[in-house]
Motif scaffolding. Structure first.
Motif, short mmCIF file in Angstrom:
data_model
loop_
_atom_site.label_atom_id
_atom_site.label_comp_id
_atom_site.label_asym_id
_atom_site.label_seq_id
_atom_site.Cartn_x
_atom_site.Cartn_y
_atom_site.Cartn_z
N UNK A 1 60.07 43.13 56.41
CA UNK A 1 59.19 44.27 55.96
C UNK A 1 58.42 44.78 57.22
N UNK A 2 58.19 46.16 57.23
CA UNK A 2 57.20 46.76 58.34
C UNK A 2 55.84 46.39 58.00
N UNK B 1 56.23 37.54 42.23
CA UNK B 1 56.13 38.45 41.23
C UNK B 1 57.55 39.11 40.91
N UNK B 2 58.24 39.25 41.74
CA UNK B 2 59.63 39.94 41.57
C UNK B 2 60.63 38.87 40.83
N UNK C 1 48.26 32.54 33.42
CA UNK C 1 47.72 34.00 33.31
C UNK C 1 48.79 34.86 33.74
N UNK C 2 49.08 34.81 34.90
CA UNK C 2 50.00 35.49 35.65
C UNK C 2 51.34 35.63 34.85
N UNK D 1 51.20 37.80 31.64
CA UNK D 1 51.02 39.27 31.92
C UNK D 1 52.50 39.80 32.18
N UNK D 2 53.39 39.23 32.67
CA UNK D 2 54.82 39.59 32.64
C UNK D 2 55.50 39.45 31.09
N UNK E 1 53.78 40.10 28.75
CA UNK E 1 53.10 41.29 27.86
C UNK E 1 53.93 42.37 28.12
N UNK E 2 54.20 42.58 29.42
CA UNK E 2 55.09 43.88 29.86
C UNK E 2 56.46 43.73 29.49
N UNK F 1 55.20 47.57 53.92
CA UNK F 1 56.15 48.51 53.34
C UNK F 1 56.56 47.76 51.96
N UNK F 2 55.84 47.94 51.00
CA UNK F 2 56.11 47.58 49.56
C UNK F 2 56.78 48.67 48.67
N UNK G 1 54.19 47.38 41.34
CA UNK G 1 54.03 47.21 40.12
C UNK G 1 53.84 45.70 39.69
N UNK G 2 54.85 44.84 40.12
CA UNK G 2 54.84 43.44 39.92
C UNK G 2 53.71 42.74 40.39
N UNK H 1 50.81 43.40 38.10
CA UNK H 1 50.81 42.66 36.78
C UNK H 1 50.36 41.08 37.04
N UNK H 2 51.00 40.53 37.85
CA UNK H 2 50.69 39.08 38.52
C UNK H 2 49.19 39.06 38.70
N UNK I 1 47.02 39.60 35.52
CA UNK I 1 47.18 38.62 34.67
C UNK I 1 46.47 37.31 34.85
N UNK J 1 50.86 49.04 31.06
CA UNK J 1 51.46 48.22 30.19
C UNK J 1 50.55 46.87 30.09
N UNK J 2 49.83 46.47 30.76
CA UNK J 2 48.98 45.10 30.52
C UNK J 2 48.00 45.52 29.40
N UNK J 3 47.40 46.36 29.37
CA UNK J 3 46.32 46.87 28.63
C UNK J 3 45.85 48.31 28.75
#
Lengths: 254, 254, 254, 254
Positions: free
Chosen positions: B76-77, C44-45, C94-95, C98-99, C101-102, D79-80, D86-87, D90-91, D94, D136-138
């Protein structure tokens, strides 16, 4: 005969946006800097800056390897094998050596940090792993360890120069070990008394113990704590009073 | 005149319980190993084992520094300044050098990884930072970089020996750059064609481009990919066919 | 009376570019998935993908918290206090919640990983910390732990539903503990014998021990190992033979 | 009509042995706390303590997700992809939600940190990823973002309640953007002027710009900086003067 003592302090333990310690100020008083190598603390930018500062202050440079655990600052016991300890030390000393190279300075010593220091003080295999790593990288490095510890025994066996580390501001127990920090009589806050303790170590080779006796001790270098509100005023006073007492404050290699 | 080429491959990119690559098998075919230094991949145990294996296979050892980003495998950059890049390379090469020392081997070269490689290929300041770090640690090290890149220019300017890296299994565009991986014509899967591409680079100093033309290219070392199902059979065939074509496969320093 | 058993397996332990396990394949045979939460493994992924896959396969989802130590895969003992363990479990469950939940799924259970699992099996305070964290987040969660362990005792005391975990492919000692992995008689490779061991647990409430006796054991869920060459064929055979023996293979909540 | 404003401040950004900020002191003046989730800063112990403190001070609690980059404090651009962002959100949300649950408090809002905040302010896809994760979480959570940013647009489109964040101590440019920190006229050190700027935002819906004009701006919450020598005295004065000017200082949800 002239008595000499080294004052060593952990340094370069900041990390990214996080600052710990008052390195620049402490470098005016100590004679040896133990520089974190990015495993328990520090990062390449901090290592680079700390070596530059130590060089500017003419303070001897040492590697301060620790368990790879920034979240725990290297203070938590983690179940590493002696072989793993050997390799993490090779890795860490190597990285600091490279910064010494680009700054044109020599590395003088190695002092393990936190949980690694404590483990190597009492555990033969861990002590041997630390000492061998230092020896294999550079047999000229001085190994710093707790006075009377397994680490110093392991270092001497390999032919390394070792430095016995003592504490000016901690009390000792009958067996020569430090009084645990939790105990009310663990700390010495009176600088006069701290200096007396060091003088006695140097002149008589003993330290008074909390039970009123005394026990043999070698003293080559005093551990200076860089944290705490009074860290800087303590070391300034300690150094001044040691010099007034005729003790030469200089690094091990001098 | 005898043509020579080096085959280099990234190695030591496993991490803890996680295994990547088939290092031991690949070491039978390549001549230079680029060993991860614990920042984008690798750890002290993996570094130690990979150096031992490379030594046993008589493969030249290089440092493979990358962005400190194991979660992203250094691909990743990340917005690092040239000074930060300089320091992370000093740190990483230093740690690998220490393992070389304890194993009694010499480090031959340095090849940056992933996002750092790509950045140093096209960005002058990043290229200069990488080249200076290598030079300042050890001016005898060979700097590997993309043929025609800013990195090689920066290395030559400092007086470093550089090695132009080419790809046997990738196609080139009219300007000499690699066809991006996303394109259908990016990869060369036919080993015969890959060998022809290398022969032409060595004999004529050019490479055919995807638009039917050809462009000048220097070729000192071929990048071998260690991942992918056919990695090992590809490199075995490539090496055999290069040797059959009378090309000496040997490391840069030989 | 119908005998039922759950088959649980650790999942989602890949990390960035590093892959571990054959999650998708294993999800065809197991009934409960213990999903790593990004501390000892996962990210997370990976968490997101594993929950999606478990949902598609209609496999019950559980959190698999571990020591925050990706370099050691959560297998190394680290000196954490019960309070620190409580908090790392809150964070990790908790983390994952959340996944859930979504993705619109319910979390069914929690099973600690590696060194945390072993510590909570034998240490009262650690067991209590784990059980309280689960209870405080969601008292409906099922707590998975080693059959006969301190962890299950702590969970029951709080009123949590607990599931006793047994091993089909490990032998037991006279005191009901597992034969340590280093011992030659630790593993059961014969699937027939493994199924007999599970049948005996369910029908007679005992397990044969390596010294020829037998010891009481409760069995709610079988730990399936996802690594190893034969992991998938073992679980496929085990499940088929359990079902042939009239044992219903279903998750705890069913 | 009564004017209201929220004062929000980043909190819980200490990490292990490293302390940043004066959270306890700042909680006496602010009305919303943005609590780091262990990715760019913070850890489970810090999260737990910060939520407890915010609850004691009756300050509204928000999640403060950031890039997973403690070494860079979440300030470096990495660079994400939008999916990765998003993930990670969420993590992180949560994990903070779980601490809210065990402390019996509600989470009020989410404010992204550092590089993530800046990216989501100007980039549509990143803004959409952040807003969707929150939704999406709340869907009851309030989304904090730079006044006039893509992030608020994305949040509104999903039906989230949004809060426009303004700065009392920063100047604005003709296009409504903040004057970059490097510029000499970027900061407002005079608390009187800072209060006038906020009053004008609330009463007239505009802010004066550095070129002498004015530009429309919405103001729901003021970003309070927790670092810097004068952070605490600045916020104390700011709050006192806002209240003297008849502006109600209260959290968004009140």
């Amino acid at each position: 005969m002239v008595q000499r003592i080294d004052l060593n302090c952990d340094m370069g333990e900041s990390f990214g946006a996080y600052t710990i310690g008052s390195d620049e100020k402490l470098l005016e008083s100590v004679t040896s800097a133990n520089i974190a190598c990015g495993a328990h603390a520090g990062d390449p930018t901090v290592m680079d800056r700390t070596i530059r500062l130590a060089k500017e202050h003419n303070v001897s440079i040492g590697a301060h390897p620790g368990f790879p655990d920034i979240a725990g600052f290297g203070r938590r016991m983690i179940d590493f094998s002696p072989d793993e300890i050997y390799r993490m030390i090779v890795h860490q000393i190597g990285s600091l050596q490279a910064f010494c190279k680009v700054h044109g300075v020599q590395m003088q010593h190695v002092k393990p940090h936190g949980a690694m220091y404590n483990l190597a003080a009492r555990n033969h295999d861990a002590a041997d792993a630390v000492a061998r790593a230092v020896y294999d990288i550079n047999a000229e490095l001085v190994l710093f360890g707790l006075a009377g510890s397994e680490l110093l025994t392991a270092g001497r066996k390999l032919g390394l120069t070792v430095a016995s580390e003592v504490f000016a501001d901690r009390t000792y127990q009958a067996d020569g070990s430090l009084t645990p920090r939790g105990r009310v009589d663990a700390m010495i806050n009176d600088v006069d008394y701290a200096v007396q303790q060091v003088e006695r170590m140097l002149n008589e080779g003993v330290v008074r113990t909390v039970n009123g006796g005394s026990v043999d001790i070698e003293a080559d270098t005093i551990c200076i704590h860089g944290d705490g509100k009074h860290a800087i005023s303590f070391v300034e006073k300690l150094r001044a009073m040691l010099e007034r007492a005729g003790i030469v404050v200089s690094s091990i290699g001098d």
